[in-house]
Scaffold this active site. Structure first.
Site: not given
Length: 443
Positions: A165, A125
């Site tokens: 995201d 991430k």
């Protein structure tokens, strides 16, 4: 003291300043304990110690020039957590709340989510505390180019493949991809969520929201029910929420409420998804504008969206948005199912309350895996220089979500967990990754 508890105490001591990361780790370790204690091979190979420590954490400054000619500086992150089953894979979050704890929690969750898809992708991430809201296109471009100028050296089509995201949509991905290509002279599938004209996949934009509803439908079908005819509340109005709303309506449900960080709207006749898309995707405005399209709707800045009575609740906004009091309200109002579209949107006490009250609950690492699944399908298309139709991708997505639910149910049946799909998801994902780690030796 059990192996699991020993490891968690050590992790908590080392990461005491990272509450979101510890919350994610505690939930996973607590639920996989029956599987871990059943087989000594996990302790022998120090799997818990290794799987909870990232392979590497990259933190860097991101300087950029705003429209007034002033130099701004943000902080960038990329946490490459685990690549036991494939290249690191996970989004880039652009939001003022971003810090190392949040990126680590998201990367940790991504390990198990990606494993559940059945596709060869590891967990990672990234992100920054940059806020794209209110910025001009030129300012966003300046930030994205500076961000990629550092990030490019750490990623690659077979190394680490970031995606979108919160705060990172098609515009941001385009700017980042352009900079990567400019620096490296490589035209490869290093980012997913790309535009359709340069390697993106049809159905990627819709994938997380559609997948969430496919998972909800699979779970309800296993109980002899269906989402058709149900009243649904969806928090958020970003990409996940928008397409969850669209798919729920296509399957015959009525979505009556959506939200953003400023407030929420209630439309008793059902949300007008075309209006939401116009406001959020075209005009980039706040959801308060919805009442200009539907005067009969109500806009609220007080209270909670979870006060709206519903059969199915889909939290799709951000982490820890659904609290114990919200769970109690949902239960009182007759909710039958809660499926998470965001990453860890429900607090631990809220989850416990829902499960102990017999409410069907599916965690985000299973329910929102559709997005990363189609990202992996985008990687496949890039590698083969092919482009599949929307229906081809959508059918693969539907099959993947059905497969994930089958894994959850299989674990629950094996361990006698009943409908504890949190434990089912964690154990299914953990066993796949751990088996691969053991096969690779002590690395």
């Amino acid at each position: 003291m059990s192996y699991v508890k020993e490891v968690y105490q050590s992790i908590a001591a080392k990461n005491s300043h990272e509450p979101e990361f510890l919350q994610a780790v505690e939930e996973v370790l607590a639920t996989i304990e029956p599987a871990v204690e059943k087989d000594p091979i996990y302790r022998q190979n120090a799997i818990l110690e290794r799987i909870t420590e990232p392979d590497r954490m990259i933190m860097f400054r991101v300087p950029w020039v705003d429209d007034k000619g002033n130099i701004q500086v943000n902080r960038g992150y990329r946490v490459q957590f685990n690549n036991a089953i494939g290249p690191y894979k996970g989004g880039i979050r652009l939001h003022p709340s971003v810090n190392l704890s949040i990126i680590k929690f998201l990367g940790f969750e991504q390990i198990f989510k990606n494993a559940l898809t059945g596709l060869p992708i590891g967990g990672g991430k990234g992100g920054s505390d940059f806020d794209p809201k209110g910025k001009s296109d030129r300012e966003v471009m300046a930030f994205c180019q500076s961000f990629m100028t550092e990030l490019y050296r750490h990623i690659g089509a077979d190394v680490d493949v970031p995606a979108g995201d919160i705060g990172t949509g098609a515009r941001e991905i385009g700017y980042m991809y352009g900079q990567y290509k400019r620096i490296t002279s490589l035209y490869e599938g290093v980012l997913t969520g790309k535009g359709l004209t340069y390697g993106g996949s049809l159905a990627r934009k819709e994938a997380t929201g559609f997948g969430l509803v496919y998972m909800t439908e699979e779970m309800l079908k296993s109980k002899g029910n269906t989402i058709a005819g149900k009243t649904v509340v969806v928090s958020g109005s970003g990409n996940v929420a928008t397409y969850a709303c669209e798919k729920a309506q296509q399957l015959g449900a009525k979505v009556v409420a959506m939200s953003d960080s400023n407030g929420w709207v209630f439309d008793k006749d059902g949300i007008d998804i075309a209006a939401i898309k116009q406001i959020k995707e075209v005009e980039r405005k706040r959801i308060s504008e919805y009442v200009n399209y539907r005067p009969q709707a109500e806009y609220h800045t007080d209270g909670r969206i979870w006060d709206v009575p519903c059969d199915v609740a889909l939290p799709c906004a951000t982490q820890n948005e659904l609290h114990l009091s919200d769970a109690e309200t949902l239960i009182k109002n007759g909710v039958m199912a809660v499926c998470e579209g965001a990453n860890m949107p429900s607090t631990p006490d809220a989850i416990h309350k829902l499960q102990s009250s017999g409410i069907f609950f599916v965690p985000g690492k299973a329910a929102n895996a559709g997005g990363v699944a189609v990202s992996a399908l985008e990687m496949s298309q890039n590698s083969m220089r092919l482009s599949w139709t929307f229906d081809e991708v959508d059918q693969r997505l539907k099959g993947i979500m059905a497969g994930i639910f089958g894994q959850l149910k299989g674990v629950c049946d094996e361990f006698g967990f009943g409908d504890n799909y949190v434990a089912g998801a964690n154990i299914a994902g953990f066993k796949k990754v751990a088996t691969s780690m053991i096969a690779h030796g002590a690395v």
